[in-house]
Scaffold this active site. Structure first.
Site, PDB file in Angstrom:
ATOM      1  N   ASP A 171       0.849  -1.192   0.000  1.00  0.00           N
ATOM      2  CA  ASP A 171       0.000   0.000   0.000  1.00  0.00           C
ATOM      3  C   ASP A 171       0.885   1.242   0.000  1.00  0.00           C
ATOM      4  OD1 ASP A 171      -2.306   1.696   0.238  1.00  0.00           O
ATOM      5  OD2 ASP A 171      -3.334   0.059   1.267  1.00  0.00           O
ATOM      6  N   GLY A 216       4.632   1.248  -1.619  1.00  0.00           N
ATOM      7  CA  GLY A 216       4.915   1.501  -3.021  1.00  0.00           C
ATOM      8  C   GLY A 216       3.715   2.036  -3.762  1.00  0.00           C
ATOM      9  N   ASP A 217       3.840   2.065  -5.079  1.00  0.00           N
ATOM     10  CA  ASP A 217       2.826   2.617  -5.977  1.00  0.00           C
ATOM     11  C   ASP A 217       2.533   1.576  -7.041  1.00  0.00           C
ATOM     12  OD1 ASP A 217       1.347   3.952  -7.896  1.00  0.00           O
ATOM     13  OD2 ASP A 217       2.634   5.720  -7.953  1.00  0.00           O
ATOM     14  N   PHE A 218       1.307   1.024  -7.037  1.00  0.00           N
ATOM     15  CA  PHE A 218       1.027  -0.066  -7.980  1.00  0.00           C
ATOM     16  C   PHE A 218       0.922   0.400  -9.429  1.00  0.00           C
ATOM     17  CE2 PHE A 218      -3.356   0.129  -5.732  1.00  0.00           C
ATOM     18  CZ  PHE A 218      -3.818   1.176  -6.513  1.00  0.00           C
ATOM     19  N   HIS A 243     -12.094  -0.400  -9.260  1.00  0.00           N
ATOM     20  CA  HIS A 243     -13.228   0.524  -9.431  1.00  0.00           C
ATOM     21  C   HIS A 243     -12.837   1.979  -9.165  1.00  0.00           C
ATOM     22  CE1 HIS A 243     -15.099   0.941  -5.107  1.00  0.00           C
ATOM     23  NE2 HIS A 243     -13.792   1.004  -5.059  1.00  0.00           N
TER      24      HIS A 243
END
Length: 326
Positions: free
Chosen positions: A190, A216-218, A235
């Site tokens: 996250d 992190g950054d997905f 969504h």
């Protein structure tokens, strides 16, 4: 129609009950408005008027002088198994309330209203409002409880060594899965403010050692895994952004791995589904939307996945699984 128009009054009445912690205080014993006002640090006259309205909604019981809890109010306790406390705290708070006040503009423009209302996107806003961010994380934890045990039961973990929960917040989705599969290891992935905040807030001590926390950054990259869990992630984002997230999963997935998407799935118009209401929340708050199974299948195929299947649960949330295309 009058009830629909004044619905936001009820929203804020419930919010006030959560802020004042009536559920926690009245769990111990019935109390007067003055006693509850003292405990909450609020005005006694205002609290009495609030409790009177709460009684009319079935939130509290009353003998005319003292107020008592009800099963409905109990769902606002943090420790309730179907707790809605986080939802009651976060949805009527500024982060959602102010953008929703611009709903007509969202209809005119087709664009989210977080930047005009908050000065930034919602997740950036939460990065600078830790109390609201904590309430939102708790709300996701409460909603996860609707499906987490069932997900642990229906998800096949044969051959799975590591599962990664993308945007997993507190880790509530992982806990039942790891309890049901003692050899499984997990990664909670996250944003840094979530990982450094209240991640693991509802994870039993005996399984914490089997979960790594990774910030992190997905949109940039994701850790390697045999199984990716994406609950109420896609969504939030438009099609291009969803495909980028899924591409990163496809690039990092172990041989034979899968993705499991947990989302509301749109049916036909007029079904009265929660998905159609949540779809408008996405319109106001983010670039995303709720989707049909066909639309999720299209996203997955564009990201390099196939063998798409859906499992409906006893909750409103369905589980969509897919494997990488050869």
């Amino acid at each position: 129609m009058l009830q629909m128009i004044t619905g936001y009054w009820v929203t804020q009445i419930v919010h006030g009950a959560a802020v004042a912690e009536y559920a926690e205080h009245l769990q111990k014993r019935p109390a007067t408005a003055e006693e509850l006002a003292t405990l909450a640090g609020m005005d006694p006259s205002a609290v009495f008027r609030h409790l009177r309205a709460c009684a009319s909604l079935g939130l509290v019981g009353s003998n005319g002088e003292r107020f008592a809890t009800t099963p409905l109010l109990d769902t606002l306790r943090r420790d309730h198994p179907q707790s809605m406390r986080g939802f009651a705290l976060s949805q009527p708070a500024a982060g959602h309330w102010l953008p929703w006040g611009r709903f007509a503009e969202a209809l005119r423009s087709g664009r989210p209203q977080t930047v005009p209302a908050l000065g930034s996107g919602i997740f950036e806003y939460y990065g600078r409002t830790p109390a609201e961010a904590e309430a939102f994380t708790e709300s996701m934890e409460g909603l996860t409880a609707l499906v987490s045990s069932e997900a642990a039961r229906v998800l096949d973990t044969t051959g799975v060594e590591r599962v990664v929960d993308l945007g997993g917040a507190s880790g509530a989705l992982l806990a039942p899965l790891l309890e049901a599969n003692p050899s499984l290891k997990a990664t909670l992935f996250d944003l840094p403010n979530v990982i450094d905040g209240h991640a693991f807030s509802n994870v039993p001590d005996q399984i914490r050692g089997r979960i790594d926390k990774v910030a992190g950054d997905f949109f940039k990259s994701v850790p390697s895994a045999d199984l990716y869990l994406l609950k109420w992630i896609l969504h939030d984002w438009d099609d291009e952004e969803c495909i980028a997230i899924l591409h990163n999963c496809r690039n990092a997935i172990a041989p034979g791995g899968r993705v499991a998407i947990l989302e509301l799935v749109l049916g036909e118009a007029g079904e009265g589904s929660l998905a159609s209401l949540m779809d408008l929340n996405m319109l106001v708050m983010l670039t995303g939307r709720e989707r049909s199974l066909a639309e999720y299948r299209e996203l997955l195929v564009k990201a390099g996945f196939g063998d798409v299947a859906i499992t409906h649960t006893e909750s409103p949330i369905a589980i969509i699984t897919a494997r990488p295309l050869a």
